[in-house]
Design a protein around this motif. Structure first.
Motif, PDB file in Angstrom:
ATOM      1  N   ALA A  43      25.263  19.345 -21.725  1.00  0.00           N
ATOM      2  CA  ALA A  43      25.221  19.647 -20.559  1.00  0.00           C
ATOM      3  C   ALA A  43      26.246  18.609 -19.725  1.00  0.00           C
ATOM      4  CB  ALA A  43      23.994  19.502 -19.912  1.00  0.00           C
ATOM      5  N   LEU A  44      27.091  19.126 -18.976  1.00  0.00           N
ATOM      6  CA  LEU A  44      28.060  17.950 -18.173  1.00  0.00           C
ATOM      7  C   LEU A  44      27.320  17.475 -17.158  1.00  0.00           C
ATOM      8  CD1 LEU A  44      30.744  16.988 -17.991  1.00  0.00           C
ATOM      9  CD2 LEU A  44      31.472  19.140 -16.392  1.00  0.00           C
ATOM     10  N   ILE A  45      27.319  15.988 -17.079  1.00  0.00           N
ATOM     11  CA  ILE A  45      26.733  15.511 -16.031  1.00  0.00           C
ATOM     12  C   ILE A  45      27.859  15.213 -14.790  1.00  0.00           C
ATOM     13  CG2 ILE A  45      25.597  13.130 -15.148  1.00  0.00           C
ATOM     14  CD1 ILE A  45      23.872  14.983 -16.695  1.00  0.00           C
ATOM     15  N   LEU A  46      27.793  15.603 -13.687  1.00  0.00           N
ATOM     16  CA  LEU A  46      28.742  15.485 -12.610  1.00  0.00           C
ATOM     17  C   LEU A  46      28.352  14.398 -12.013  1.00  0.00           C
ATOM     18  CD1 LEU A  46      28.860  19.291 -11.772  1.00  0.00           C
ATOM     19  CD2 LEU A  46      30.308  18.140 -13.129  1.00  0.00           C
ATOM     20  N   ALA A  47      29.188  13.202 -12.081  1.00  0.00           N
ATOM     21  CA  ALA A  47      29.157  12.153 -11.391  1.00  0.00           C
ATOM     22  C   ALA A  47      29.225  12.042  -9.828  1.00  0.00           C
ATOM     23  CB  ALA A  47      30.252  10.943 -11.952  1.00  0.00           C
ATOM     24  N   SER A  48      30.371  13.161  -9.369  1.00  0.00           N
ATOM     25  CA  SER A  48      30.227  13.281  -8.127  1.00  0.00           C
ATOM     26  C   SER A  48      29.341  13.766  -7.437  1.00  0.00           C
ATOM     27  CB  SER A  48      31.741  14.307  -7.940  1.00  0.00           C
ATOM     28  OG  SER A  48      31.645  15.282  -8.495  1.00  0.00           O
ATOM     29  N   PHE A  49      28.604  14.682  -8.044  1.00  0.00           N
ATOM     30  CA  PHE A  49      27.366  15.294  -7.576  1.00  0.00           C
ATOM     31  C   PHE A  49      26.350  14.100  -7.251  1.00  0.00           C
ATOM     32  CE2 PHE A  49      22.986  16.754  -8.258  1.00  0.00           C
ATOM     33  CZ  PHE A  49      22.839  17.615  -7.038  1.00  0.00           C
ATOM     34  N   ALA A  50      26.133  13.120  -8.202  1.00  0.00           N
ATOM     35  CA  ALA A  50      25.087  12.071  -8.048  1.00  0.00           C
ATOM     36  C   ALA A  50      25.751  11.266  -6.951  1.00  0.00           C
ATOM     37  CB  ALA A  50      25.096  11.336  -9.085  1.00  0.00           C
ATOM     38  N   GLU A  51      26.850  11.106  -6.903  1.00  0.00           N
ATOM     39  CA  GLU A  51      27.614  10.060  -5.589  1.00  0.00           C
ATOM     40  C   GLU A  51      27.312  10.526  -4.250  1.00  0.00           C
ATOM     41  OE1 GLU A  51      31.561   9.553  -6.900  1.00  0.00           O
ATOM     42  OE2 GLU A  51      31.062   8.346  -8.782  1.00  0.00           O
ATOM     43  N   ARG A  52      27.366  11.779  -4.242  1.00  0.00           N
ATOM     44  CA  ARG A  52      27.506  12.583  -2.901  1.00  0.00           C
ATOM     45  C   ARG A  52      25.992  12.775  -2.407  1.00  0.00           C
ATOM     46  NH1 ARG A  52      32.375  16.523  -2.145  1.00  0.00           N
ATOM     47  NH2 ARG A  52      33.948  14.737  -2.381  1.00  0.00           N
ATOM     48  N   LEU A  53      25.010  12.907  -3.549  1.00  0.00           N
ATOM     49  CA  LEU A  53      23.535  13.156  -2.954  1.00  0.00           C
ATOM     50  C   LEU A  53      22.729  12.003  -2.245  1.00  0.00           C
ATOM     51  CD1 LEU A  53      21.400  15.441  -3.318  1.00  0.00           C
ATOM     52  CD2 LEU A  53      20.856  14.424  -5.548  1.00  0.00           C
ATOM     53  N   LYS A  54      23.187  10.772  -2.766  1.00  0.00           N
ATOM     54  CA  LYS A  54      22.446   9.379  -2.220  1.00  0.00           C
ATOM     55  C   LYS A  54      22.591   9.522  -0.568  1.00  0.00           C
ATOM     56  CE  LYS A  54      21.094   4.743  -2.720  1.00  0.00           C
ATOM     57  NZ  LYS A  54      21.285   3.680  -3.679  1.00  0.00           N
ATOM     58  N   PRO A  55      23.971   9.398  -0.282  1.00  0.00           N
ATOM     59  CA  PRO A  55      24.489   9.136   1.117  1.00  0.00           C
ATOM     60  C   PRO A  55      23.904  10.348   2.063  1.00  0.00           C
ATOM     61  CG  PRO A  55      26.160   9.024  -0.265  1.00  0.00           C
ATOM     62  CD  PRO A  55      25.242   9.411  -1.141  1.00  0.00           C
ATOM     63  N   LEU A  56      23.797  11.753   1.341  1.00  0.00           N
ATOM     64  CA  LEU A  56      23.533  12.685   2.311  1.00  0.00           C
ATOM     65  C   LEU A  56      21.799  12.574   2.549  1.00  0.00           C
ATOM     66  CD1 LEU A  56      25.100  15.617   0.424  1.00  0.00           C
ATOM     67  CD2 LEU A  56      25.375  14.991   2.878  1.00  0.00           C
ATOM     68  N   ARG A  57      21.112  12.242   1.363  1.00  0.00           N
ATOM     69  CA  ARG A  57      19.609  11.774   1.637  1.00  0.00           C
ATOM     70  C   ARG A  57      19.486  10.610   2.817  1.00  0.00           C
ATOM     71  NH1 ARG A  57      16.648   7.833  -0.444  1.00  0.00           N
ATOM     72  NH2 ARG A  57      17.907   7.420  -1.947  1.00  0.00           N
ATOM     73  N   THR A  61      28.009  22.725   1.505  1.00  0.00           N
ATOM     74  CA  THR A  61      28.498  23.806   0.690  1.00  0.00           C
ATOM     75  C   THR A  61      27.786  23.272  -0.888  1.00  0.00           C
ATOM     76  OG1 THR A  61      30.538  23.015   0.143  1.00  0.00           O
ATOM     77  CG2 THR A  61      30.052  24.819   1.864  1.00  0.00           C
ATOM     78  N   THR A  62      27.564  24.122  -1.776  1.00  0.00           N
ATOM     79  CA  THR A  62      27.644  23.655  -3.254  1.00  0.00           C
ATOM     80  C   THR A  62      28.923  23.121  -3.920  1.00  0.00           C
ATOM     81  OG1 THR A  62      27.957  25.963  -4.028  1.00  0.00           O
ATOM     82  CG2 THR A  62      25.502  25.407  -3.663  1.00  0.00           C
ATOM     83  N   ASP A  63      30.060  23.398  -3.322  1.00  0.00           N
ATOM     84  CA  ASP A  63      31.294  23.140  -3.820  1.00  0.00           C
ATOM     85  C   ASP A  63      31.317  21.506  -3.308  1.00  0.00           C
ATOM     86  OD1 ASP A  63      32.143  25.119  -5.244  1.00  0.00           O
ATOM     87  OD2 ASP A  63      33.544  25.903  -3.799  1.00  0.00           O
ATOM     88  N   TYR A  64      30.920  21.128  -2.190  1.00  0.00           N
ATOM     89  CA  TYR A  64      30.920  19.887  -1.638  1.00  0.00           C
ATOM     90  C   TYR A  64      30.208  18.805  -2.460  1.00  0.00           C
ATOM     91  CZ  TYR A  64      30.343  15.648   1.062  1.00  0.00           C
ATOM     92  OH  TYR A  64      30.553  14.225   1.390  1.00  0.00           O
ATOM     93  N   LEU A  65      28.817  19.464  -2.715  1.00  0.00           N
ATOM     94  CA  LEU A  65      27.844  18.823  -3.606  1.00  0.00           C
ATOM     95  C   LEU A  65      28.343  18.439  -5.048  1.00  0.00           C
ATOM     96  CD1 LEU A  65      24.326  20.286  -2.568  1.00  0.00           C
ATOM     97  CD2 LEU A  65      25.316  18.083  -2.165  1.00  0.00           C
ATOM     98  N   LEU A  66      29.099  19.520  -5.535  1.00  0.00           N
ATOM     99  CA  LEU A  66      29.606  19.544  -6.740  1.00  0.00           C
ATOM    100  C   LEU A  66      31.073  18.457  -7.101  1.00  0.00           C
ATOM    101  CD1 LEU A  66      28.690  22.847  -8.117  1.00  0.00           C
ATOM    102  CD2 LEU A  66      27.753  20.905  -8.817  1.00  0.00           C
ATOM    103  N   GLY A  67      31.564  18.236  -6.132  1.00  0.00           N
ATOM    104  CA  GLY A  67      32.665  17.521  -5.988  1.00  0.00           C
ATOM    105  C   GLY A  67      33.948  18.440  -6.128  1.00  0.00           C
ATOM    106  N   ARG A  68      33.887  19.661  -5.858  1.00  0.00           N
ATOM    107  CA  ARG A  68      34.986  20.647  -6.094  1.00  0.00           C
ATOM    108  C   ARG A  68      35.730  20.940  -4.561  1.00  0.00           C
ATOM    109  NH1 ARG A  68      34.507  24.573 -10.110  1.00  0.00           N
ATOM    110  NH2 ARG A  68      35.373  25.928  -8.765  1.00  0.00           N
ATOM    111  N   SER A  69      35.064  20.266  -3.665  1.00  0.00           N
ATOM    112  CA  SER A  69      35.690  20.342  -2.063  1.00  0.00           C
ATOM    113  C   SER A  69      35.020  19.083  -1.591  1.00  0.00           C
ATOM    114  CB  SER A  69      35.315  21.746  -1.495  1.00  0.00           C
ATOM    115  OG  SER A  69      35.765  21.501  -0.274  1.00  0.00           O
ATOM    116  N   ASP A  70      36.080  18.574  -0.673  1.00  0.00           N
ATOM    117  CA  ASP A  70      35.560  17.337   0.129  1.00  0.00           C
ATOM    118  C   ASP A  70      35.407  17.882   1.509  1.00  0.00           C
ATOM    119  OD1 ASP A  70      36.453  15.530  -1.638  1.00  0.00           O
ATOM    120  OD2 ASP A  70      38.441  15.396  -1.053  1.00  0.00           O
ATOM    121  N   ILE A  71      35.234  19.479   1.728  1.00  0.00           N
ATOM    122  CA  ILE A  71      34.956  19.981   3.077  1.00  0.00           C
ATOM    123  C   ILE A  71      33.316  20.185   2.997  1.00  0.00           C
ATOM    124  CG2 ILE A  71      35.332  21.703   4.684  1.00  0.00           C
ATOM    125  CD1 ILE A  71      37.974  22.079   3.529  1.00  0.00           C
TER     126      ILE A  71
END
Length: 73
Positions: free
Chosen positions: A2-16, A62-72
């Motif tokens: 499995a690929l671990i997506l660092a950008s996902f982890a980086e975005r989750l904490k600030p959102l929380r 969006t899921t794309d934002y969480l996954l780091g695929r978009s900055d919107i």
């Protein structure tokens, strides 16, 4: 493997933190253990598609934002 997506982890904490939620509260929302949620937030494990959608809905993004695929959000 499995690929671990660092950008996902980086975005989750600030959102929380923006929502003023603890890791324990998030684990209750997602119906997982607190340790499991911590591993998600630290980028040690991936989440299911269902959990990803649940997080996107909860954080009104969006899921794309969480996954780091978009900055919107």
């Amino acid at each position: 493997m499995a690929l671990i997506l660092a950008s996902f982890a980086e975005r989750l904490k600030p959102l929380r933190k923006e929502k003023g939620r603890t890791q324990k509260q998030m684990s209750e929302l997602l119906e997982c253990t607190e340790r499991h949620y911590q591993k998600i937030e630290y980028g040690q494990i991936n989440v299911s598609a269902t959990m990803l959608m649940q997080l996107a809905d909860y954080f009104d993004t969006t899921t794309d934002y969480l996954l780091g695929r978009s900055d919107i959000r």
